[in-house]
Enzyme design. Sequence first.
Site, PDB file in Angstrom:
ATOM      1  N   ASP A  30      16.569  66.130  95.738  1.00 41.38           N
ATOM      2  CA  ASP A  30      18.001  65.846  95.885  1.00 41.38           C
ATOM      3  C   ASP A  30      18.791  67.099  95.485  1.00 41.38           C
ATOM      4  O   ASP A  30      18.476  67.742  94.484  1.00 41.38           O
ATOM      5  CB  ASP A  30      18.373  64.667  94.985  1.00 41.38           C
ATOM      6  N   ASN A  86      20.407  52.616  97.110  1.00 40.95           N
ATOM      7  CA  ASN A  86      21.786  52.172  97.229  1.00 40.95           C
ATOM      8  C   ASN A  86      21.985  51.623  98.634  1.00 40.95           C
ATOM      9  O   ASN A  86      21.549  52.227  99.613  1.00 40.95           O
ATOM     10  CB  ASN A  86      22.746  53.330  96.954  1.00 40.95           C
ATOM     11  N   SER A  94      26.028  57.039  99.973  1.00 37.08           N
ATOM     12  CA  SER A  94      26.923  58.030 100.583  1.00 37.08           C
ATOM     13  C   SER A  94      26.303  58.667 101.821  1.00 37.08           C
ATOM     14  O   SER A  94      27.010  59.273 102.622  1.00 37.08           O
ATOM     15  CB  SER A  94      27.275  59.124  99.567  1.00 37.08           C
ATOM     16  N   VAL A  95      24.986  58.560 101.968  1.00 42.11           N
ATOM     17  CA  VAL A  95      24.313  59.056 103.173  1.00 42.11           C
ATOM     18  C   VAL A  95      23.689  57.839 103.852  1.00 42.11           C
ATOM     19  O   VAL A  95      22.865  57.132 103.246  1.00 42.11           O
ATOM     20  CB  VAL A  95      23.234  60.108 102.840  1.00 42.11           C
ATOM     21  N   HIS A  99      17.241  55.671 102.169  1.00 44.92           N
ATOM     22  CA  HIS A  99      16.489  56.570 101.299  1.00 44.92           C
ATOM     23  C   HIS A  99      16.238  55.912  99.962  1.00 44.92           C
ATOM     24  O   HIS A  99      17.046  55.119  99.477  1.00 44.92           O
ATOM     25  CB  HIS A  99      17.223  57.906 101.113  1.00 44.92           C
TER      26      HIS A  99
HETATM   27  P1  DGP Z   1      23.239  57.980  98.014  1.00 43.10           P
HETATM   28  O1  DGP Z   1      24.483  58.233  97.225  1.00 43.10           O
HETATM   29  O2  DGP Z   1      22.388  56.864  97.443  1.00 43.10           O
HETATM   30  O3  DGP Z   1      23.538  57.781  99.478  1.00 43.10           O
HETATM   31  O4  DGP Z   1      22.351  59.279  97.875  1.00 43.10           O
HETATM   32  C1  DGP Z   1      22.530  60.391  98.678  1.00 43.10           C
HETATM   33  C2  DGP Z   1      21.948  61.571  97.963  1.00 43.10           C
HETATM   34  O5  DGP Z   1      21.781  62.607  98.892  1.00 43.10           O
HETATM   35  C3  DGP Z   1      22.790  62.120  96.832  1.00 43.10           C
HETATM   36  O6  DGP Z   1      22.098  61.944  95.593  1.00 43.10           O
HETATM   37  C4  DGP Z   1      22.957  63.582  97.149  1.00 43.10           C
HETATM   38  C5  DGP Z   1      21.925  63.831  98.224  1.00 43.10           C
HETATM   39  N1  DGP Z   1      22.305  64.804  99.212  1.00 43.10           N
HETATM   40  C6  DGP Z   1      23.494  64.891  99.878  1.00 43.10           C
HETATM   41  N2  DGP Z   1      23.460  65.899 100.753  1.00 43.10           N
HETATM   42  C7  DGP Z   1      22.228  66.462 100.655  1.00 43.10           C
HETATM   43  C8  DGP Z   1      21.595  67.565 101.317  1.00 43.10           C
HETATM   44  O7  DGP Z   1      22.132  68.227 102.194  1.00 43.10           O
HETATM   45  N3  DGP Z   1      20.317  67.861 100.927  1.00 43.10           N
HETATM   46  C9  DGP Z   1      19.670  67.140  99.972  1.00 43.10           C
HETATM   47  N4  DGP Z   1      18.429  67.516  99.669  1.00 43.10           N
HETATM   48  N5  DGP Z   1      20.227  66.093  99.336  1.00 43.10           N
HETATM   49  C10 DGP Z   1      21.499  65.765  99.682  1.00 43.10           C
END
Ligand code: DGP
Length: 113
Positions: A30, A86, A94-95, A99
């Site tokens: 992350d 989440n 947020s994505v 995951h």
């Molecule tokens: P969530 O909030 O549960 O949707 O987690 C999304 C996670 O994704 C957050 O902990 C940050 C991570 N994240 C966001 N953008 C990127 C990226 O470009 N690369 C990586 N490796 N992680 C990312």
Amino acid sequence: MSDCLFCKIVDKKIPAKTVYEDAEVMIFEDVQPQAPVHWLAIPKVHITSVNDLEGDLHAALLGYVVLKIKQAAQRAGVHDFRLVINNGPLSGQSVFHLHVHLLSGRALKWPPG
Ligand code: DGP
């Protein structure tokens, strides 16, 4: 999905520090770590959230993702960890590509915020 961040990571259009990868699953670090060990494990196929899981194939795929997390953690010497999914904006998602977070390397409080 062309506008999905994690699909772009799967397609190597955005770089990531990969922990494990096979035909079905990718595990990577992350970029905003909330613990000394913070990985994200995703199915390569685009599934938006837990709300979008359906059928035996998705059930098997999610089980496979968790198995691969466990195996990668064991290889890294990580034995105590928390897995988090989440689901939806209010939960903190947020994505919008399903995951599983793996958090480890420090004591984790319960309940989470
Ligand atoms: P969530 O909030 O549960 O949707 O987690 C999304 C996670 O994704 C957050 O902990 C940050 C991570 N994240 C966001 N953008 C990127 C990226 O470009 N690369 C990586 N490796 N992680 C990312």
